[in-house]
Each structure stands twice: as C-alpha cells, then as structure tokens.
Scaffold this motif. Structure first.
Motif, mmCIF file in Angstrom:
data_model
loop_
_atom_site.group_PDB
_atom_site.id
_atom_site.type_symbol
_atom_site.label_atom_id
_atom_site.label_comp_id
_atom_site.label_asym_id
_atom_site.label_seq_id
_atom_site.Cartn_x
_atom_site.Cartn_y
_atom_site.Cartn_z
ATOM 1 N N VAL A 88 -2.064 10.405 -3.420
ATOM 2 C CA VAL A 88 -2.996 9.365 -3.868
ATOM 3 C C VAL A 88 -2.400 7.973 -3.631
ATOM 4 N N LEU A 89 -1.138 7.785 -4.039
ATOM 5 C CA LEU A 89 -0.486 6.493 -3.818
ATOM 6 C C LEU A 89 -0.358 6.181 -2.328
ATOM 7 N N GLY A 90 -0.133 7.208 -1.517
ATOM 8 C CA GLY A 90 -0.026 7.011 -0.078
ATOM 9 C C GLY A 90 -1.315 6.522 0.540
ATOM 10 N N VAL A 91 -2.423 7.109 0.119
ATOM 11 C CA VAL A 91 -3.726 6.689 0.647
ATOM 12 C C VAL A 91 -4.041 5.259 0.190
ATOM 13 N N ILE A 92 -3.796 4.984 -1.094
ATOM 14 C CA ILE A 92 -4.050 3.628 -1.600
ATOM 15 C C ILE A 92 -3.094 2.630 -0.929
ATOM 16 N N GLY A 93 -1.829 3.032 -0.771
ATOM 17 C CA GLY A 93 -0.851 2.162 -0.117
ATOM 18 C C GLY A 93 -1.190 1.892 1.334
ATOM 19 N N LYS A 94 -1.681 2.916 2.021
ATOM 20 C CA LYS A 94 -2.084 2.756 3.419
ATOM 21 C C LYS A 94 -3.220 1.738 3.521
ATOM 22 N N SER B 264 4.297 -3.119 0.872
ATOM 23 C CA SER B 264 3.451 -2.525 -0.158
ATOM 24 C C SER B 264 4.275 -1.646 -1.088
ATOM 25 N N TYR B 265 4.310 -2.018 -2.358
ATOM 26 C CA TYR B 265 5.031 -1.218 -3.347
ATOM 27 C C TYR B 265 4.376 0.140 -3.570
ATOM 28 N N LEU B 266 3.071 0.204 -3.349
ATOM 29 C CA LEU B 266 2.371 1.487 -3.474
ATOM 30 C C LEU B 266 2.864 2.472 -2.412
ATOM 31 N N SER B 267 3.106 1.967 -1.218
ATOM 32 C CA SER B 267 3.611 2.820 -0.143
ATOM 33 C C SER B 267 5.012 3.332 -0.451
ATOM 34 N N ILE B 268 5.862 2.443 -0.963
ATOM 35 C CA ILE B 268 7.218 2.855 -1.322
ATOM 36 C C ILE B 268 7.180 3.872 -2.462
ATOM 37 N N SER B 269 6.347 3.628 -3.456
ATOM 38 C CA SER B 269 6.212 4.568 -4.579
ATOM 39 C C SER B 269 5.717 5.924 -4.104
ATOM 40 N N SER B 270 4.815 5.917 -3.144
ATOM 41 C CA SER B 270 4.307 7.157 -2.579
ATOM 42 C C SER B 270 5.424 7.963 -1.937
ATOM 43 N N MET B 271 6.258 7.285 -1.148
ATOM 44 C CA MET B 271 7.356 7.980 -0.474
ATOM 45 C C MET B 271 8.357 8.540 -1.489
ATOM 46 N N GLY C 239 4.816 -1.381 5.494
ATOM 47 C CA GLY C 239 4.931 -0.187 4.675
ATOM 48 C C GLY C 239 4.044 0.962 5.096
ATOM 49 N N LEU C 240 3.450 0.869 6.271
ATOM 50 C CA LEU C 240 2.583 1.957 6.724
ATOM 51 C C LEU C 240 3.377 3.250 6.886
ATOM 52 N N GLY C 241 4.595 3.150 7.392
ATOM 53 C CA GLY C 241 5.443 4.337 7.544
ATOM 54 C C GLY C 241 5.794 4.969 6.214
ATOM 55 N N PHE C 242 6.039 4.131 5.199
ATOM 56 C CA PHE C 242 6.324 4.652 3.863
ATOM 57 C C PHE C 242 5.120 5.424 3.320
ATOM 58 N N ALA C 243 3.930 4.865 3.528
ATOM 59 C CA ALA C 243 2.715 5.527 3.041
ATOM 60 C C ALA C 243 2.509 6.874 3.728
ATOM 61 N N LYS C 244 2.685 6.886 5.043
ATOM 62 C CA LYS C 244 2.526 8.145 5.780
ATOM 63 C C LYS C 244 3.573 9.170 5.356
ATOM 64 N N ALA C 245 4.809 8.720 5.171
ATOM 65 C CA ALA C 245 5.872 9.622 4.725
ATOM 66 C C ALA C 245 5.567 10.184 3.337
ATOM 67 N N GLY C 246 5.037 9.348 2.461
ATOM 68 C CA GLY C 246 4.669 9.802 1.120
ATOM 69 C C GLY C 246 3.580 10.857 1.138
ATOM 70 N N ILE C 247 2.586 10.640 1.981
ATOM 71 C CA ILE C 247 1.491 11.612 2.098
ATOM 72 C C ILE C 247 2.021 12.947 2.634
#
Length: 90
Positions: A40-46, A9-16, A56-64
């Motif tokens: 916001v991107l982390g929640v949407i990415g998750k 998920s690019y949203l998750s990477i962007s969040s991080m 990309g779940l880890g990226f989303a969590k890291a971003g949040i």
C-alpha cells in the motif's frame, strides 16, 4: 550552475523498509500485515513520486516487490505447515 536536489518520498522509503521487514521477520502472520502495508505504501509512494516530481521510485518498486515476496513466503509457510499437519492427522 547548481542543480537543486529533489526531495525523496518518505512513503517510498517506508514501503521498502516494511517490505524488507516482511521478508526477514516471518513471525506468525506478522509479515503478511507488514507485507500488505509495504504494498500500500509503495503504491501511494509511487504516485507521490510521479505527481510531485520527487525521487524514490526505485524505493517504491522495491517495497512493492518485497511486500509481495513477504506475503508469498507467509502463504508458502502456511501451506507447508497445513499439509504437514494433515499428513500427521491421518
């Protein structure tokens, strides 16, 4: 038998990335905006990872988490500066 690689998920990477930027670049309110974007991107990415079976779940969590830390740093800075100014004004 070869396994197919899941899309990330690019949203998750962007969040991080935004979360990390919000921590390392604390500029006059800039990091609070980027921190909010990271959350916001982390929640949407998750949700993207869960609903579309992507990596990309880890990226989303890291971003949040990084977004929250970036906002906390900004608020702490604001409190310290505000209390220092109040001390000097008296």
């Amino acid at each position: 038998m070869e396994q197919q690689k899941k899309a990330t998920s690019y949203l998750s990477i962007s969040s991080m990335v935004c979360g990390i930027i919000s921590i390392i670049l604390p500029m006059a309110g800039f990091n609070i905006v980027v921190g909010i974007i990271a959350i916001v991107l982390g929640v949407i990415g998750k949700n993207d990872v869960i609903n579309n079976q992507k990596d990309g779940l880890g990226f989303a969590k890291a971003g949040i988490i990084c977004g929250i830390i970036g906002i906390a740093i900004w608020l702490l800075f604001l409190i310290i500066v505000g209390s220092t100014l109040l001390t000097f004004m008296h």
